[in-house]
Design an enzyme around this catalytic site. Sequence first.
Site, PDB file in Angstrom:
ATOM      1  CG  HIS A  57      34.571  43.461  43.450  1.00 16.65           C
ATOM      2  ND1 HIS A  57      34.005  43.218  44.690  1.00 16.65           N
ATOM      3  CD2 HIS A  57      35.457  42.434  43.240  1.00 16.65           C
ATOM      4  CE1 HIS A  57      34.518  42.115  45.202  1.00 16.65           C
ATOM      5  NE2 HIS A  57      35.397  41.628  44.348  1.00 16.65           N
ATOM      6  NE  ARG A  78      38.058  41.869  48.903  1.00 18.35           N
ATOM      7  CZ  ARG A  78      37.257  41.152  48.117  1.00 18.35           C
ATOM      8  NH1 ARG A  78      37.749  40.586  47.039  1.00 18.35           N
ATOM      9  NH2 ARG A  78      35.968  41.034  48.384  1.00 18.35           N
ATOM     10  CB  CYS A  80      40.634  41.708  42.059  1.00 21.59           C
ATOM     11  SG  CYS A  80      39.732  41.013  40.660  1.00 21.59           S
ATOM     12  NE  ARG A  84      31.248  37.798  44.519  1.00 21.01           N
ATOM     13  CZ  ARG A  84      32.548  37.558  44.362  1.00 21.01           C
ATOM     14  NH1 ARG A  84      32.963  36.435  43.803  1.00 21.01           N
ATOM     15  NH2 ARG A  84      33.442  38.447  44.763  1.00 21.01           N
ATOM     16  CG  ASP A 144      39.285  41.428  36.955  1.00 19.01           C
ATOM     17  OD1 ASP A 144      39.646  40.311  37.386  1.00 19.01           O
ATOM     18  OD2 ASP A 144      38.116  41.848  37.073  1.00 19.01           O
ATOM     19  CD  GLN A 147      39.814  42.910  44.885  1.00 16.24           C
ATOM     20  OE1 GLN A 147      39.238  41.864  45.118  1.00 16.24           O
ATOM     21  NE2 GLN A 147      41.074  43.119  45.221  1.00 16.24           N
TER      22      GLN A 147
END
Length: 320
Positions: free
Chosen positions: A143, A301, A273, A116, A234, A146
């Site tokens: 991402h 996830r 998310c 990340r 988001d 996700q």
Amino acid sequence: MNGAAPQRAETQMAPVPRHFLDLRDFDAATLRRMIDAAAGFKRAGNAAGRPLAGRALAMIFEKPSTRTRVSFERAMRRLGGDTLMLSSQEMQLGRGESVADTARVLSRYVDAIMLRTDRAAKLHELAAHASVPVINGLTEASHPCQILADILTFEAHRGPIAGQRIAWCGDGNNVACSWIEAAARFGFSLRMATPEALRPPRAVLDWARAEGADVALTSDAKAAVAGARCVVTDTWVSMADQPDDGRQHLLAPFRITPALLAQAAPDAIFMHCLPAHRGEEVSAEVIDGPQSVVFDEAENRLYAQQAVLAYVFDVDRSII
Ligand code: CP
Ligand code: NVA
């Protein structure tokens, strides 16, 4: 043939690791198999076996995480593998060791690396120099893990996503970019409402449209949401953003309120998310209301991560 050729050929034939970097890198059938595998892992619970026994995943976090960190750790352990949690600040990477050398060294110790970072270039450099698979655990540009969970979530609630209308309202950020890539691969219609200054990068849109994706941009949140089966947003300030660059003011008309959600299809679901900021990108009544599936999304996830691990380690799908 002379004597030198075989050695060179052997070097050239080193297998390319099965990286998981972006949705665009995969064809539709491969991504569909990942979603099916994720659904299989969800059904199997703890009974999926231990195909990754003896394998280790190193996870490097240059930015905070709750879901990605915990779901990858649980996913790896559920499949019998081990994890190493690394922070770049505690590694020599944090004081100048090159990404390339880090990739080469970690490849001698572990079987896959997740990163990340807020520099996508670093992820790609890591992948270029690692001899083991590299997984994108979020960059400022995308991402993909996700969005696998998001597709799984939509389909669990509303059936196949192909041909459906999905609305994105808010910042044209990393998660938005992976939704655009998903529209190209999963065949749904994506309606995106963002302030003009915060639209997704032109290159991502051009790529998706060249791939035949049905992606439309507008500055009118109601127009994007109208008739959608799923409304997504988001955070307004991503980890790679400066918090005080005036974006809150620009984004205020894109907040998902009950009135805006009422423009969507009557059975629309709401996704985010997480982490969420109630009163900013979404009203508490929406995220805590009956149309919200955000905690199913977070749970998914775990199964998406299992599917990503099954892909990178090339696990025999018959065990799923
Ligand atoms: N959605 C998500 O990636 O959450 P974390 O930042 O907690 O990993
Ligand atoms: N867009 C957000 C996603 C967090 C999971 C960020 O990059 O901070």
